[in-house]
Design an enzyme around this catalytic site. Structure first.
Site, PDB file in Angstrom:
ATOM      1  N   CYS A   2       0.938  -1.140   0.092  1.00  0.00           N
ATOM      2  CA  CYS A   2       0.051  -0.033  -0.041  1.00  0.00           C
ATOM      3  C   CYS A   2       0.798   1.170  -0.103  1.00  0.00           C
ATOM      4  CB  CYS A   2      -1.126  -0.079   1.190  1.00  0.00           C
ATOM      5  SG  CYS A   2      -2.112  -1.199   1.396  1.00  0.00           S
ATOM      6  N   ARG A  27       4.416  -0.549  -4.356  1.00  0.00           N
ATOM      7  CA  ARG A  27       4.163  -1.096  -3.010  1.00  0.00           C
ATOM      8  C   ARG A  27       2.804  -1.840  -2.992  1.00  0.00           C
ATOM      9  NH1 ARG A  27       7.005   1.884   1.159  1.00  0.00           N
ATOM     10  NH2 ARG A  27       5.460   1.080   2.523  1.00  0.00           N
ATOM     11  N   TRP A  74      -2.759  -2.893  -1.572  1.00  0.00           N
ATOM     12  CA  TRP A  74      -2.461  -4.268  -1.890  1.00  0.00           C
ATOM     13  C   TRP A  74      -3.278  -4.876  -0.598  1.00  0.00           C
ATOM     14  CZ3 TRP A  74      -0.517  -8.081   1.542  1.00  0.00           C
ATOM     15  CH2 TRP A  74      -0.100  -9.447   0.920  1.00  0.00           C
ATOM     16  N   ASN A 100      -2.282   2.182   5.577  1.00  0.00           N
ATOM     17  CA  ASN A 100      -1.297   1.205   5.209  1.00  0.00           C
ATOM     18  C   ASN A 100      -1.108   0.513   6.611  1.00  0.00           C
ATOM     19  OD1 ASN A 100       0.669  -0.203   4.257  1.00  0.00           O
ATOM     20  ND2 ASN A 100       2.065   1.348   4.109  1.00  0.00           N
ATOM     21  N   GLY A 101      -1.376  -0.978   6.546  1.00  0.00           N
ATOM     22  CA  GLY A 101      -1.129  -1.741   7.682  1.00  0.00           C
ATOM     23  C   GLY A 101      -2.287  -2.798   8.012  1.00  0.00           C
ATOM     24  N   LYS A 487      13.538 -16.041  -7.847  1.00  0.00           N
ATOM     25  CA  LYS A 487      13.247 -14.935  -9.055  1.00  0.00           C
ATOM     26  C   LYS A 487      12.300 -15.437 -10.239  1.00  0.00           C
ATOM     27  CE  LYS A 487      14.285 -12.222  -7.374  1.00  0.00           C
ATOM     28  NZ  LYS A 487      14.713 -11.947  -6.260  1.00  0.00           N
ATOM     29  N   GLU A 490       8.615 -15.827  -8.780  1.00  0.00           N
ATOM     30  CA  GLU A 490       7.808 -14.739  -8.289  1.00  0.00           C
ATOM     31  C   GLU A 490       7.455 -13.924  -9.781  1.00  0.00           C
ATOM     32  OE1 GLU A 490       9.518 -12.194  -5.495  1.00  0.00           O
ATOM     33  OE2 GLU A 490      11.784 -12.570  -6.584  1.00  0.00           O
ATOM     34  N   HIS A 506      18.108 -37.116  -2.795  1.00  0.00           N
ATOM     35  CA  HIS A 506      17.087 -37.615  -1.469  1.00  0.00           C
ATOM     36  C   HIS A 506      15.791 -37.440  -1.787  1.00  0.00           C
ATOM     37  CE1 HIS A 506      21.017 -38.343   0.644  1.00  0.00           C
ATOM     38  NE2 HIS A 506      21.270 -37.499   0.297  1.00  0.00           N
TER      39      HIS A 506
END
Ligand code: F6R
Length: 610
Positions: A2, A27, A74, A100-101, A487, A490, A506
């Site tokens: 955000c 953001r 976001w 934001n939060g 990388k 995403e 393994h």
């Protein structure tokens, strides 16, 4: 996570807010909104999607104002849609707020407000905060008091900006756990969650600390705590230039940032190499060197890419300084009962300096008496300010959501810290001098690797149809395998896993067939022959292999389908070089797939929520 921007002054704020939002879009980018006061009334315009959608809508509505706040979101509570986008408003649409939060106790607060007949239109925690402030305004408080009373009831994190039509001469900002900065102009003031949104207008800024708030007027600001104690804040100069946060001629910020690495890496060690002493000079650690060198244990905490850098740091410190070193996810550290003593040094690595988990872990380590150091990129960020001492990586602003140049600069700084400690313990002058000389040569070697861009792009084009990838490396290059896989996943949404190469047999080897490519990071170091054996094991199962190998490795070409040849350096610095082809590989695969590499789905640059 955000972005917030706001303006109070004499100019039309709309272009200022839209431009600010674009600079903050990294953001969060699932929805955006703007709230202004126009002719004494509150006007809110919100749109799902990117800032450009909001811009189009604002243009259509042809509004202007000298007072406004804006937000790019976001999503945390509630799906990304127009209703859940910020600003949120009170019942009468006189009060509007961006946040934001996370408000953690929002369900309790909501129930209480519902009992008082407040109604809610969105699924967000932010709307609860607006209605809570409204409830205090309805009890006859002025805006500042109402915000203070509300914030004193809130559990969680916030960076907020609030406007109110009954008090149109001020906007109010407050901070706890999410960044908030005031930009000081001439007859106008700005607020934002990040200086990037301000520097086109002013270089004079005031950073709020947790628990602080400010009433921001056109020509002044008054800072206080949320308990209403007056405080004096220092105005600071930021040195960021506008072109540092622009894409320039590049198609994407990510490519620009990959290509910048010869310079960003140089900036990380500029003025810090002591060639004769075979050591480093780190102003931010001055006075702490002996204490760090005497630590019984070093603990490095971080998240994501920064955590991968921490793993490389563990190899460096244990090899050269001989201090037991552990690496931990910040998110895990903060919620267990970690054994931390005053004899420990805890290093917290964060590009943004705002990652909520890393910040909380840092506070926990501090409470337990350890020496707490920060390695950050963003100057003045929360983690940088919270640390007792620390080192900036000076990589310059990283806007692409996938971290690239910050990673290589973090590795440089970890090498500098290692040598600083190691020379006070067991590292000889000759060995120290060699490390410093090699570090100095790294930027030129990165230049050579970047010249392989077209070659790597051609390889990338062969793999856009892959559904899965394995990344394998050993020793110093095991964390690079993890980082290469991160990388790729995403930005290209291809599932990828990183493993220590020998671990592959393994379990993961069961996945290998001709549809499952593997990337081997295999410089000619002490484990080279062992990695070659692992390559043979994959080959025997028809797996396609891309190898990152040294220039003069004659063997590798006959073993694998694709070889990316890079220059040599000493083992501890090799990850700075080996990670770069992997950044380019992921970038080109994602671009070829037509994806938005700078703003991958579901991600945000600065993770300020848990
Ligand atoms: C990966 C990436 C994230 C961050 C992580 C920590 O490309 O960007 O994994 O590395 O969110 O962020 P910082 O370093 O800002 O604490």
């Amino acid at each position: 996570m955000c972005g917030i921007v706001g303006y109070i002054g004499t100019k039309n704020c709309i272009p200022i807010l839209i431009e600010g939002l674009k600079r903050l879009e990294y953001r969060g980018y699932d929805s955006a909104g703007i709230g202004v006061i126009k002719n004494g009334l509150c006007r809110v315009i919100k749109q799902k999607g990117k800032v450009v959608e909001l811009e189009n809508e604002v243009e259509k509505q042809n509004t202007s104002s000298t007072f406004g706040i804006a937000h790019t979101r976001w999503a945390t509570h509630g799906v990304p849609n127009q209703i859940n986008a910020h600003p949120h408003t009170d019942t009468e649409e006189k009060l509007f707020l961006v946040h934001n939060g996370i408000i953690e106790n929002y369900t309790v607060l909501k129930k209480r407000l519902e009992l008082d007949s407040y109604e809610f239109y969105s699924e967000t925690d932010t709307e609860i905060l607006v209605k809570l402030i409204e409830s205090f305004l309805n009890k006859g408080n002025v805006l500042c008091k109402a915000v203070q009373y509300a914030l004193n009831e809130v559990k969680g994190t916030y960076g907020i900006a609030v406007g109110y039509t009954d008090e149109p001469d001020k906007l109010i900002v407050a901070k706890k756990g999410s960044p908030l900065v005031i930009g000081i102009g001439d007859g106008e003031n700005f607020i934002a969650s990040d200086v990037n949104a301000l520097i086109a207008h002013t270089s004079r800024v005031v950073y709020l600390e947790d628990g602080e708030m400010a009433e921001v007027y056109r020509d002044r600001f008054e800072a206080k705590t949320i308990e209403d104690e007056e405080i004096q804040k220092e105005i600071q100069e930021v040195t960021l230039a506008l072109d540092e946060i622009s894409k320039g001629d590049y198609d994407h910020f990510m490519l620009k940032e990959i290509m910048e690495q010869p310079l960003s890496v140089k900036n990380s060690f500029r003025g810090r190499l002591l060639f004769e002493e075979g050591s480093s000079k780190l102003g931010g650690l001055q006075g702490y060197e002996e204490r760090i060198a005497r630590s019984k244990r070093i603990l490095i905490c971080a998240c994501g890419t920064s955590w991968h850098a921490a793993l490389v740091g563990e190899y460096m410190i244990e090899q050269f300084a001989g201090i037991p070193t552990e690496v931990e996810y910040a998110s895990e550290f903060r919620y267990r009962n970690p054994i931390v003593t005053p004899d420990d040094t805890c290093i917290f690595i964060s590009q943004s300096g705002e990652t909520a988990d890393t910040l909380a872990a840092m506070k926990e380590a501090k409470r337990r008496g350890a020496l707490v150091l920060g390695i950050c990129n963003v100057v003045g960020s929360s983690i940088a300010r919270e640390s007792e001492a620390g080192v900036y990586i000076h990589a310059g602003p990283e806007i692409g959501v996938a971290s690239t140049k910050a990673f290589t600069s973090q590795l440089v700084v970890l090498a500098l810290i290692t040598i600083l400690i190691a020379r006070r313990r067991q590292l000889s002058l000759i060995d120290g001098q060699e490390i410093i000389r090699e570090l100095d040569l790294i930027p030129a070697k990165i230049e050579q690797i970047l010249e392989l861009n077209d070659e790597i792009k051609a390889i990338a084009n062969e793999f856009t149809g892959a559904k899965n990838f394995l990344y394998l490396g050993r020793g110093y290059n095991f964390p690079v395998a993890l980082e290469g896989a991160l990388k790729l996943k995403e930005i290209s949404y291809i599932h990828a896993e990183g493993y220590p190469a020998a671990e592959m047999k393994h379990g993961p080897i069961a996945l290998i067939d001709d549809n499952m490519p593997s990337v081997f990071i295999t410089p000619q170091d002490s484990v080279y022959d062992k990695v070659v054996s692992n390559i043979e094991e994959i080959k025997a199962r028809s797996g396609k292999i891309i190898a990152i190998a040294n220039m003069d490795d004659e063997k590798i070409g006959s073993l694998v389908e694709y070889t990316i040849r890079i220059p040599e350096t000493i083992r501890m610095l090799m990850p700075i070089l080996t990670s770069i082809p992997l950044q380019l590989l992921a970038y080109h695969i994602a671009v070829k797939k037509g994806l938005n590499v700078d703003q991958p789905r579901n991600l945000a640059k600065s993770v300020t929520v848990e």
